[in-house]
Design an enzyme around this catalytic site. Structure first.
Site, PDB file in Angstrom:
ATOM      1  N   THR A 132       4.421   5.761   0.306  1.00  0.00           N
ATOM      2  CA  THR A 132       3.265   6.529  -0.172  1.00  0.00           C
ATOM      3  C   THR A 132       3.479   8.031   0.010  1.00  0.00           C
ATOM      4  O   THR A 132       4.234   8.448   0.895  1.00  0.00           O
ATOM      5  CB  THR A 132       2.016   6.092   0.619  1.00  0.00           C
ATOM      6  OG1 THR A 132       0.947   6.996   0.350  1.00  0.00           O
ATOM      7  CG2 THR A 132       2.255   6.110   2.125  1.00  0.00           C
ATOM      8  N   ASP A 133       2.753   8.814  -0.781  1.00  0.00           N
ATOM      9  CA  ASP A 133       2.821  10.277  -0.602  1.00  0.00           C
ATOM     10  C   ASP A 133       2.116  10.720   0.680  1.00  0.00           C
ATOM     11  O   ASP A 133       2.287  11.854   1.123  1.00  0.00           O
ATOM     12  CB  ASP A 133       2.229  11.002  -1.827  1.00  0.00           C
ATOM     13  CG  ASP A 133       0.760  10.694  -2.088  1.00  0.00           C
ATOM     14  OD1 ASP A 133       0.182   9.823  -1.401  1.00  0.00           O
ATOM     15  OD2 ASP A 133       0.185  11.328  -3.003  1.00  0.00           O
ATOM     16  N   LYS A 161       3.428   4.020   7.754  1.00  0.00           N
ATOM     17  CA  LYS A 161       4.295   4.028   6.571  1.00  0.00           C
ATOM     18  C   LYS A 161       5.471   4.996   6.797  1.00  0.00           C
ATOM     19  O   LYS A 161       6.607   4.688   6.430  1.00  0.00           O
ATOM     20  CB  LYS A 161       3.509   4.444   5.317  1.00  0.00           C
ATOM     21  CG  LYS A 161       2.486   3.446   4.829  1.00  0.00           C
ATOM     22  CD  LYS A 161       3.069   2.116   4.373  1.00  0.00           C
ATOM     23  CE  LYS A 161       3.886   2.209   3.100  1.00  0.00           C
ATOM     24  NZ  LYS A 161       4.314   0.860   2.625  1.00  0.00           N
TER      25      LYS A 161
HETATM   26  P1  NAD Z   1      -2.845  -4.151  -1.104  1.00  0.00           P
HETATM   27  O1  NAD Z   1      -3.552  -3.966   0.194  1.00  0.00           O
HETATM   28  O2  NAD Z   1      -3.627  -4.335  -2.357  1.00  0.00           O
HETATM   29  O3  NAD Z   1      -1.847  -5.402  -1.003  1.00  0.00           O
HETATM   30  C1  NAD Z   1      -1.052  -5.637   0.127  1.00  0.00           C
HETATM   31  C2  NAD Z   1      -0.496  -7.054   0.004  1.00  0.00           C
HETATM   32  O4  NAD Z   1       0.335  -7.285   1.157  1.00  0.00           O
HETATM   33  C3  NAD Z   1      -1.574  -8.140   0.016  1.00  0.00           C
HETATM   34  O5  NAD Z   1      -1.300  -9.089  -0.977  1.00  0.00           O
HETATM   35  C4  NAD Z   1      -1.460  -8.748   1.402  1.00  0.00           C
HETATM   36  O6  NAD Z   1      -1.829 -10.117   1.445  1.00  0.00           O
HETATM   37  C5  NAD Z   1       0.022  -8.559   1.698  1.00  0.00           C
HETATM   38  N1  NAD Z   1       0.292  -8.521   3.141  1.00  0.00           N
HETATM   39  C6  NAD Z   1      -0.344  -7.761   4.070  1.00  0.00           C
HETATM   40  N2  NAD Z   1       0.144  -8.028   5.296  1.00  0.00           N
HETATM   41  C7  NAD Z   1       1.132  -8.951   5.129  1.00  0.00           C
HETATM   42  C8  NAD Z   1       2.014  -9.620   6.005  1.00  0.00           C
HETATM   43  N3  NAD Z   1       1.986  -9.390   7.329  1.00  0.00           N
HETATM   44  N4  NAD Z   1       2.907 -10.505   5.504  1.00  0.00           N
HETATM   45  C9  NAD Z   1       2.943 -10.750   4.169  1.00  0.00           C
HETATM   46  N5  NAD Z   1       2.116 -10.164   3.282  1.00  0.00           N
HETATM   47  C10 NAD Z   1       1.224  -9.271   3.757  1.00  0.00           C
HETATM   48  O7  NAD Z   1      -1.859  -2.909  -1.215  1.00  0.00           O
HETATM   49  P2  NAD Z   1      -1.454  -2.030  -2.476  1.00  0.00           P
HETATM   50  O8  NAD Z   1      -2.454  -0.989  -2.691  1.00  0.00           O
HETATM   51  O9  NAD Z   1      -1.051  -2.928  -3.574  1.00  0.00           O
HETATM   52  O10 NAD Z   1      -0.141  -1.314  -1.893  1.00  0.00           O
HETATM   53  C11 NAD Z   1       1.123  -1.959  -1.945  1.00  0.00           C
HETATM   54  C12 NAD Z   1       2.174  -1.059  -1.322  1.00  0.00           C
HETATM   55  O11 NAD Z   1       2.223   0.191  -2.019  1.00  0.00           O
HETATM   56  C13 NAD Z   1       1.875  -0.709   0.142  1.00  0.00           C
HETATM   57  O12 NAD Z   1       3.100  -0.698   0.836  1.00  0.00           O
HETATM   58  C14 NAD Z   1       1.276   0.688   0.076  1.00  0.00           C
HETATM   59  O13 NAD Z   1       1.555   1.400   1.254  1.00  0.00           O
HETATM   60  C15 NAD Z   1       2.020   1.266  -1.115  1.00  0.00           C
HETATM   61  N6  NAD Z   1       1.283   2.297  -1.867  1.00  0.00           N
HETATM   62  C16 NAD Z   1       0.001   2.087  -2.308  1.00  0.00           C
HETATM   63  C17 NAD Z   1      -0.646   3.060  -3.077  1.00  0.00           C
HETATM   64  C18 NAD Z   1      -2.052   2.863  -3.605  1.00  0.00           C
HETATM   65  O14 NAD Z   1      -2.614   3.800  -4.164  1.00  0.00           O
HETATM   66  N7  NAD Z   1      -2.645   1.697  -3.475  1.00  0.00           N
HETATM   67  C19 NAD Z   1       0.019   4.261  -3.384  1.00  0.00           C
HETATM   68  C20 NAD Z   1       1.323   4.440  -2.905  1.00  0.00           C
HETATM   69  C21 NAD Z   1       1.949   3.461  -2.165  1.00  0.00           C
HETATM   70  O1  DAU Z   2      -1.931   8.526  -1.823  1.00  0.00           O
HETATM   71  C1  DAU Z   2      -1.538   7.188  -1.815  1.00  0.00           C
HETATM   72  C2  DAU Z   2      -2.530   6.377  -1.012  1.00  0.00           C
HETATM   73  O2  DAU Z   2      -3.729   6.316  -1.784  1.00  0.00           O
HETATM   74  C3  DAU Z   2      -2.038   4.980  -0.675  1.00  0.00           C
HETATM   75  O3  DAU Z   2      -0.915   5.077   0.162  1.00  0.00           O
HETATM   76  C4  DAU Z   2      -3.140   4.170   0.024  1.00  0.00           C
HETATM   77  O4  DAU Z   2      -2.694   2.838   0.232  1.00  0.00           O
HETATM   78  C5  DAU Z   2      -4.366   4.170  -0.858  1.00  0.00           C
HETATM   79  O5  DAU Z   2      -5.420   3.496  -0.189  1.00  0.00           O
HETATM   80  C6  DAU Z   2      -4.787   5.590  -1.209  1.00  0.00           C
HETATM   81  O6  DAU Z   2      -5.282   6.291  -0.043  1.00  0.00           O
HETATM   82  P1  DAU Z   2      -6.593   7.221  -0.095  1.00  0.00           P
HETATM   83  O7  DAU Z   2      -7.148   7.316   1.261  1.00  0.00           O
HETATM   84  O8  DAU Z   2      -6.318   8.475  -0.833  1.00  0.00           O
HETATM   85  O9  DAU Z   2      -7.505   6.286  -1.070  1.00  0.00           O
HETATM   86  P2  DAU Z   2      -9.058   5.892  -1.017  1.00  0.00           P
HETATM   87  O10 DAU Z   2      -9.340   5.185  -2.294  1.00  0.00           O
HETATM   88  O11 DAU Z   2      -9.412   5.207   0.254  1.00  0.00           O
HETATM   89  O12 DAU Z   2      -9.778   7.294  -1.037  1.00  0.00           O
HETATM   90  C7  DAU Z   2      -9.574   8.224  -2.088  1.00  0.00           C
HETATM   91  C8  DAU Z   2     -10.393   9.466  -1.762  1.00  0.00           C
HETATM   92  O13 DAU Z   2     -11.784   9.137  -1.849  1.00  0.00           O
HETATM   93  C9  DAU Z   2     -10.171   9.983  -0.357  1.00  0.00           C
HETATM   94  O14 DAU Z   2     -10.254  11.406  -0.359  1.00  0.00           O
HETATM   95  C10 DAU Z   2     -11.347   9.415   0.428  1.00  0.00           C
HETATM   96  C11 DAU Z   2     -12.454   9.359  -0.609  1.00  0.00           C
HETATM   97  N1  DAU Z   2     -13.443   8.269  -0.401  1.00  0.00           N
HETATM   98  C12 DAU Z   2     -12.976   6.998  -0.259  1.00  0.00           C
HETATM   99  C13 DAU Z   2     -13.837   5.941  -0.050  1.00  0.00           C
HETATM  100  C14 DAU Z   2     -13.319   4.546   0.142  1.00  0.00           C
HETATM  101  C15 DAU Z   2     -14.801   8.533  -0.397  1.00  0.00           C
HETATM  102  O15 DAU Z   2     -15.219   9.694  -0.555  1.00  0.00           O
HETATM  103  N2  DAU Z   2     -15.666   7.495  -0.185  1.00  0.00           N
HETATM  104  C16 DAU Z   2     -15.242   6.214  -0.003  1.00  0.00           C
HETATM  105  O16 DAU Z   2     -16.098   5.316   0.217  1.00  0.00           O
END
Ligand code: NAD
Ligand code: DAU
Length: 349
Positions: A132-133, A161
């Site tokens: 992640t960033d 991470k």
């Molecule tokens: P998510 O929370 O939607 O999914 C995570 C998955 O991992 C789930 O299916 C969960 O069951 C599985 N998991 C968790 N713990 C586990 C374990 N101990 N063993 C096996 N499986 C397990 O996450 P996401 O948002 O899809 O993110 C996926 C990856 O991408 C993560 O590594 C996250 O750090 C990275 N990432 C996410 C974002 C974002 O915006 N969501 C951005 C950049 C990077």
């Molecule tokens: O930047 C990449 C990351 O983006 C990933 O690595 C993470 O897994 C992913 O969850 C996400 O992190 P953020 O913390 O940026 O995402 P989130 O959706 O939780 O929040 C986005 C922005 O909105 C952040 O500034 C917090 C704000 N927020 C979030 C929630 C859940 C609110 O203001 N209210 C809320 O209820």
């Protein structure tokens, strides 16, 4: 070339899009989805491909060393795409140890199993770590995260991470393990668990519930449509230069409050409500501790070296996302019942 790839976290949000893309695009690859199905993992996300011959789901925990070693010995994967993680920042604030366990220990167990399986036979093997960033910390009002930006994580999630990224690199240096890392900005799209900003707010608007904006709402994120992330992962997996890091971002910065207002307006249109109706649900609440002010990615490296760029504009992506959640009420209702309600009430009490 025939490949055997384990995708960890394939039942989660991004993982399910990556699994779908690989299963459909590479019929000669065997895709093994390894996921423990935490609250964030859901096999409904993959119902459309579950019967494909080149796809297999294995339920298991990446922190279970004996299980992982056995799985690697039996399946003999030549590629790993590692997405399994605890991924929600707010949860990492209330339960940091769970994040250390899955994100650091889990990654190390996978690295060890892969290293032991292939020892000196590393040709055409690859451990691709999805990160992640947030590892770079927070930006002020200027500048962008580059691949060379020093790590400065601020939440237990981003620290876990960052640590896992360091272990991947250390295994590369110490044991010659072939690896790649990518660091992506905020994803949005279908199948995202509705604890994250966009799906949470869509769900709350549907149910006329308050929209809890943290602090003054002037925090900035760089949003990328999840399918464009999956496309980038495919490119990096096949064409990335070993030991390199690639930043992935949407060239698409939004202040939270502006994004929430746009979402409200699009939801009013979609739900045939009067323009302005959803905005009245906006409620400013206590800020997230250690809240990073701004993330923004310089994605010029992946763009220049691998020819990647987002295929979907933010307006298109948001419309597709809203359409998906509104027409998948069963999915939303299913994942927001049970344990999630307890989390919600505690987080937003
Ligand atoms: P998510 O929370 O939607 O999914 C995570 C998955 O991992 C789930 O299916 C969960 O069951 C599985 N998991 C968790 N713990 C586990 C374990 N101990 N063993 C096996 N499986 C397990 O996450 P996401 O948002 O899809 O993110 C996926 C990856 O991408 C993560 O590594 C996250 O750090 C990275 N990432 C996410 C974002 C974002 O915006 N969501 C951005 C950049 C990077
Ligand atoms: O930047 C990449 C990351 O983006 C990933 O690595 C993470 O897994 C992913 O969850 C996400 O992190 P953020 O913390 O940026 O995402 P989130 O959706 O939780 O929040 C986005 C922005 O909105 C952040 O500034 C917090 C704000 N927020 C979030 C929630 C859940 C609110 O203001 N209210 C809320 O209820």
């Amino acid at each position: 070339m025939k490949r055997r790839i384990i995708i960890t976290g394939g039942a989660g949000f991004i993982g399910s899009h990556v699994v779908r893309l690989f299963v459909n695009k590479y019929p000669n690859y065997q895709i093994i989805n390894l996921d423990s199905l935490t609250y964030a993992g859901n096999l409904m996300n993959l119902a459309d491909i579950e019967d494909k011959e080149n796809y297999k789901f294995i339920k298991g925990d990446i922190t279970d060393e004996i299980f992982v070693n056995h799985l690697f010995e039996t399946e003999k994967p030549d590629g790993i795409i590692h997405l399994a993680a605890e991924s929600h920042v707010d949860r990492s604030i209330s339960d940091p140890l769970a994040f250390a366990k899955t994100n650091i220990l889990g990654t190390m167990i996978l690295l060890n199993a892969f290293k032991d399986l292939w020892k000196n036979n590393i040709d055409d093997k690859l451990f691709y770590h999805i990160s992640t960033d947030e590892v770079y910390g927070s930006l002020g009002s200027e500048g962008l995260f580059e691949e060379t930006t020093p790590y400065s994580p601020n939440s237990p999630y981003s620290a876990s991470k960052a640590s896992s990224d360091h272990f991947v690199r250390a295994y590369g240096e110490t044991y010659n393990l072939p690896y790649l890392i990518s660091n992506c900005s905020n994803n949005y799209g279908s199948y995202q668990f509705p604890e994250k900003l966009i799906p949470l707010f869509i769900n709350n608007i549907i149910h006329n519930k308050a929209l809890p904006v943290y602090g003054d709402g002037n925090y900035t994120r760089d949003w990328l449509y999840v399918i464009d992330h999956a496309i980038a992962i495919d490119l990096i997996f096949h064409k990335g230069k070993l030991t390199e890091t690639y930043n992935i971002g949407g060239f698409n910065e939004w202040k939270n409050i502006d994004l929430v207002k746009l979402l409200c307006s699009q939801m009013d249109t979609k739900l045939n409500r009067k323009q302005g109706a959803s905005e009245t649900l906006i409620t400013y609440v206590k800020d997230r501790p250690g809240h990073d002010l701004r993330y923004a990615i310089d994605a010029s490296k992946i763009s220049k070296e691998l020819g990647w760029k987002p295929t979907v504009t933010f307006e298109e992506g948001l419309t597709k996302t809203i359409d998906w959640y509104v027409s998948n009420a069963d999915w939303l209702n299913n994942v927001t019942s049970g344990d999630y309600l307890k989390y919600y009430n505690k987080q937003y009490q």
